[in-house]
Design a protein around this motif. Structure first.
Motif, PDB file in Angstrom:
ATOM      1  N   VAL A 163       0.858  -1.179   0.000  1.00  0.00           N
ATOM      2  CA  VAL A 163       0.000   0.000   0.000  1.00  0.00           C
ATOM      3  C   VAL A 163       0.897   1.233   0.000  1.00  0.00           C
ATOM      4  O   VAL A 163       1.872   1.304   0.753  1.00  0.00           O
ATOM      5  N   THR A 179      -7.011   5.027   8.919  1.00  0.00           N
ATOM      6  CA  THR A 179      -8.234   5.352   8.175  1.00  0.00           C
ATOM      7  C   THR A 179      -8.583   4.228   7.217  1.00  0.00           C
ATOM      8  O   THR A 179      -9.747   3.820   7.098  1.00  0.00           O
ATOM      9  N   ARG A 180      -7.587   3.720   6.528  1.00  0.00           N
ATOM     10  CA  ARG A 180      -7.809   2.612   5.593  1.00  0.00           C
ATOM     11  C   ARG A 180      -8.314   1.376   6.321  1.00  0.00           C
ATOM     12  O   ARG A 180      -9.262   0.717   5.881  1.00  0.00           O
ATOM     13  N   THR A 183     -11.947   1.969   7.661  1.00  0.00           N
ATOM     14  CA  THR A 183     -12.952   1.954   6.600  1.00  0.00           C
ATOM     15  C   THR A 183     -13.199   0.538   6.095  1.00  0.00           C
ATOM     16  O   THR A 183     -14.306   0.199   5.680  1.00  0.00           O
ATOM     17  N   GLN A 212      -8.876   1.922  -6.957  1.00  0.00           N
ATOM     18  CA  GLN A 212      -8.997   2.129  -5.521  1.00  0.00           C
ATOM     19  C   GLN A 212     -10.329   1.590  -5.007  1.00  0.00           C
ATOM     20  O   GLN A 212     -11.392   1.936  -5.524  1.00  0.00           O
ATOM     21  N   HIS A 215     -11.955   1.835   0.803  1.00  0.00           N
ATOM     22  CA  HIS A 215     -11.009   2.129   1.888  1.00  0.00           C
ATOM     23  C   HIS A 215      -9.757   2.826   1.352  1.00  0.00           C
ATOM     24  O   HIS A 215      -9.126   3.604   2.070  1.00  0.00           O
ATOM     25  N   ASP A 216      -9.384   2.574   0.088  1.00  0.00           N
ATOM     26  CA  ASP A 216      -8.273   3.322  -0.515  1.00  0.00           C
ATOM     27  C   ASP A 216      -8.671   4.765  -0.793  1.00  0.00           C
ATOM     28  O   ASP A 216      -7.872   5.686  -0.611  1.00  0.00           O
ATOM     29  N   ALA A 219      -8.502   6.748   2.433  1.00  0.00           N
ATOM     30  CA  ALA A 219      -7.147   6.979   2.938  1.00  0.00           C
ATOM     31  C   ALA A 219      -6.238   7.635   1.928  1.00  0.00           C
ATOM     32  O   ALA A 219      -5.092   7.971   2.253  1.00  0.00           O
ATOM     33  N   THR A 221      -4.882   6.190  -0.737  1.00  0.00           N
ATOM     34  CA  THR A 221      -3.804   5.239  -0.973  1.00  0.00           C
ATOM     35  C   THR A 221      -4.079   4.444  -2.248  1.00  0.00           C
ATOM     36  O   THR A 221      -5.164   4.519  -2.819  1.00  0.00           O
TER      37      THR A 221
END
Length: 227
Positions: A163, A179-180, A183, A212, A215-216, A219, A221
């Motif tokens: 990640v 956060t990722r 979520t 993504q 959750h990505d 965040a 990410t």
């Protein structure tokens, strides 16, 4: 002779001997004659040959700065790569991402069962329900701690994905990692993983260009390959 007949063409003087500049034309070659954004060293229009003219917004060196040595593209990811933006590694494959998550979940759930084994009867349904709840909580902590360290869980190391922060390719910050993880886990904890996780995963299947999941997105990410 009147001032209008003066063959020298000079402007008349005001009272007190001071020349008048009210009607002087702009001097030829003034750097301010051309419209803003055209001409000059930094104002060339797009397509004029600058290596940064066609870069996507938000990538490349700030105005007035040059990219660091060895990085002709000014990419936040470094050298040019095959990803959707210059320098980004290739995105992690769906098979690798799914297997990594399943491996992580099995390991965490095994730990939850071992912790509860002395206290609950796994021959009854409530024993497995208790282990599932504990597994969710352990999975949240496991994901937050591992991703904030280097962007990889044990499952991701096995499947050679990691990640990364979308902005610069670095390992997730602590805030992004938690956060990722939250979520991904908390909605499943409040409702049911069997519903939330497929919805979360399918979101990434249709997301372009970074694949993504929800959750990505939360965040900021992205999952990339380490191969």
């Amino acid at each position: 002779m009147s001032t209008h007949d003066d063959p020298s063409g000079t402007e008349p003087e005001e009272e007190g001997g001071k020349p008048s500049f009210d009607k002087q034309p702009p001097s030829a070659g003034s750097p301010y004659d051309t419209p803003p954004g055209y001409g000059g060293q930094y104002g060339a229009p797009p397509g004029s040959g600058s290596p940064y003219d066609n870069r996507p917004p938000g990538y490349g060196p700030p105005p007035g700065q040059t990219p660091p040595p060895g990085d002709p593209y000014g990419s936040p990811y470094g050298a040019p790569g095959p990803g959707p933006i210059p320098g980004m590694p290739v995105l992690g494959g769906w098979g690798a991402r799914i297997v990594a998550t399943v491996v992580d979940w099995i390991m965490v759930e095994a730990v939850a069962v071992l912790v509860l084994l002395p206290f609950v009867n796994f021959g009854r349904q409530d024993g497995w329900v208790g282990s599932a709840w504990l597994g969710y909580l352990l999975f949240l902590v496991y994901q937050g701690l591992m991703l904030s360290r280097d962007g990889q869980t044990l499952g991701k190391k096995l499947m050679k994905v990691r990640v990364a922060m979308l902005a610069d390719g670095s390992s997730p910050t602590a805030g992004a990692a938690w956060t990722r993880a939250a979520t991904f886990v908390v909605p499943a904890l409040l409702c049911c993983g069997g519903l939330w996780w497929p919805v979360d995963g399918l979101f990434g299947v249709f997301d372009k260009p970074y694949r993504q999941c929800i959750h990505d997105k939360a965040a900021k990410t992205v999952v990339v390959s380490t191969v």
